[in-house]
Write an enzyme that holds these catalytic residues in place. Structure first.
Site, PDB file in Angstrom:
ATOM      1  N   ARG A 163       0.819  -1.213   0.000  1.00  0.00           N
ATOM      2  CA  ARG A 163       0.000   0.000   0.000  1.00  0.00           C
ATOM      3  C   ARG A 163       0.859   1.271   0.000  1.00  0.00           C
ATOM      4  O   ARG A 163       0.530   2.269   0.643  1.00  0.00           O
ATOM      5  CB  ARG A 163      -0.959   0.025   1.197  1.00  0.00           C
ATOM      6  CG  ARG A 163      -1.916  -1.138   1.255  1.00  0.00           C
ATOM      7  CD  ARG A 163      -2.888  -1.140   0.080  1.00  0.00           C
ATOM      8  NE  ARG A 163      -3.714  -2.336   0.144  1.00  0.00           N
ATOM      9  CZ  ARG A 163      -3.403  -3.493  -0.447  1.00  0.00           C
ATOM     10  NH1 ARG A 163      -2.306  -3.597  -1.174  1.00  0.00           N
ATOM     11  NH2 ARG A 163      -4.196  -4.536  -0.353  1.00  0.00           N
ATOM     12  N   SER A 215     -11.288   2.305   2.826  1.00  0.00           N
ATOM     13  CA  SER A 215     -10.522   1.910   4.006  1.00  0.00           C
ATOM     14  C   SER A 215      -9.569   3.039   4.393  1.00  0.00           C
ATOM     15  O   SER A 215      -8.763   3.490   3.574  1.00  0.00           O
ATOM     16  CB  SER A 215      -9.729   0.629   3.730  1.00  0.00           C
ATOM     17  OG  SER A 215     -10.611  -0.443   3.492  1.00  0.00           O
ATOM     18  N   GLU A 304      -4.094   4.940   5.058  1.00  0.00           N
ATOM     19  CA  GLU A 304      -4.068   4.792   3.603  1.00  0.00           C
ATOM     20  C   GLU A 304      -4.360   6.140   2.955  1.00  0.00           C
ATOM     21  O   GLU A 304      -3.846   6.456   1.890  1.00  0.00           O
ATOM     22  CB  GLU A 304      -5.116   3.764   3.136  1.00  0.00           C
ATOM     23  CG  GLU A 304      -4.715   2.318   3.325  1.00  0.00           C
ATOM     24  CD  GLU A 304      -5.595   1.378   2.530  1.00  0.00           C
ATOM     25  OE1 GLU A 304      -5.968   1.722   1.385  1.00  0.00           O
ATOM     26  OE2 GLU A 304      -5.899   0.289   3.042  1.00  0.00           O
TER      27      GLU A 304
END
EC number: 1.3.1.98
Length: 317
Positions: A163, A215, A304
């Site tokens: 990520r 998310s 994120e």
């Protein structure tokens, strides 16, 4: 040569983010194709102006104080596909749209993109993935504008990890990704769509209807922690992965609200704008969540979502 894009001043960014929060862009332009995107990036870099690129705005939170420099809305969406598996796609195309078009050509690998609301560009910056796949594994090269020069580079240039990429890190290089080349394996159409439908079914049960960024925190890779959690499903224990939503819910924060910002009731790793929340309220809720989870599990959650613009006046109080 690209037609010059119109540049407007002090444009509110709330309508361009899925969290519906944040202040204005100091200068704002819309790039309708790759040529305009490249031209805007080259001009900004050669004049040493900060350039921020927005796609669908699904993984970002602009500061209430605004975003200095030039903000570019990337609408470059061309996708070219060869049945042998070679794909060239502009970074403004929808990530889910890219999956659908490749699936129609009998290519598999991007099934995990179903239900992800962002663009390919955003997926690249955060090395988007799910269900043990990542976008980076399919790339063969990227076209970028870096230091005012347009060029094709190897995927190694992005320094991908979980990520993450070089464009997410502190003081990232002044670079804009224009388009990518990738290679996808040929697959069985029925299996491609069955797998995508299953991923979509799982997401529908988790994703809330209120404005969110998807998310908000990354999952935690910590085998010792995973094995210590009695109620964590066995496959996650074996993989050493602890979902951020599991930690947030176990910390008693599911549905917790702070002003107009709230943690999801369906899925605790969604930060929702349920009442005209400011960007500051959303970030304060995220900070409170991080602190609470750390006190409970001694593990630091990492966002994120990217914080854009001028946060120099931000305070957690």
């Amino acid at each position: 040569m690209a037609n010059p894009a119109e540049i407007r001043l002090n444009v509110p960014l709330r309508p361009y983010t899925t969290l519906r929060a944040g202040g204005p862009a100091e200068r704002f332009a819309i790039a309708d194709d790759v040529e305009q995107l490249a031209s805007l990036a080259e001009q900004a870099q050669l004049s040493q102006e900060r350039a921020t690129v927005l796609g669908s705005g699904s993984n970002v939170l602009p500061s209430d104080a605004g975003v200095p420099g030039l903000t570019i809305l990337n609408l470059a969406r061309r996708i070219r596909i060869a049945r042998t598996g070679e794909v060239v796609a502009d970074t403004g195309c929808g990530f889910q749209e890219l999956f659908l078009k490749t699936a129609q050509c009998g290519l598999h690998g991007l099934e995990f993109a179903v239900g992800i609301p962002g663009t390919l560009g955003g997926a690249l910056v955060s090395n988007a993935g799910a269900y043990r796949s990542n976008i980076s594994e399919f790339l063969t090269s990227l076209e970028i504008v870096h230091e005012g020069k347009r060029q094709w580079v190897s995927p190694d240039w992005m320094q991908f990890s979980y990520r993450d990429s070089v464009l997410r890190r502190p003081n990232p290089p002044a670079a804009v990704v224009l388009r990518v080349s990738m290679r996808l394996p040929v697959g069985e159409p029925m299996r491609i769509y069955d797998e995508a439908r299953e991923y979509q079914r799982q997401r529908i049960g988790k994703q809330p209807p209120s404005p969110s960024a998807g998310s908000f925190f990354k999952n935690v890779n910590d085998r010792e922690l995973a094995e210590s959690l009695e109620t964590l499903p066995g496959p996650l224990k074996m993989a050493g992965v602890v979902p951020a939503g599991y930690l947030i819910e176990a910390s008693g924060l599911k549905g917790f609200r702070m002003g107009g910002a709230m943690l999801g009731r369906r899925h605790a790793n969604f930060v929702l704008n349920v009442g005209g929340a400011s960007a500051t309220e959303i970030r304060r809720l995220a900070a409170f969540t991080r602190e609470t989870v750390y006190r409970r599990f001694q593990v630091s959650l990492e966002e994120e979502v990217l914080y854009l613009g001028d946060w120099s006046g931000y305070s957690q109080q």
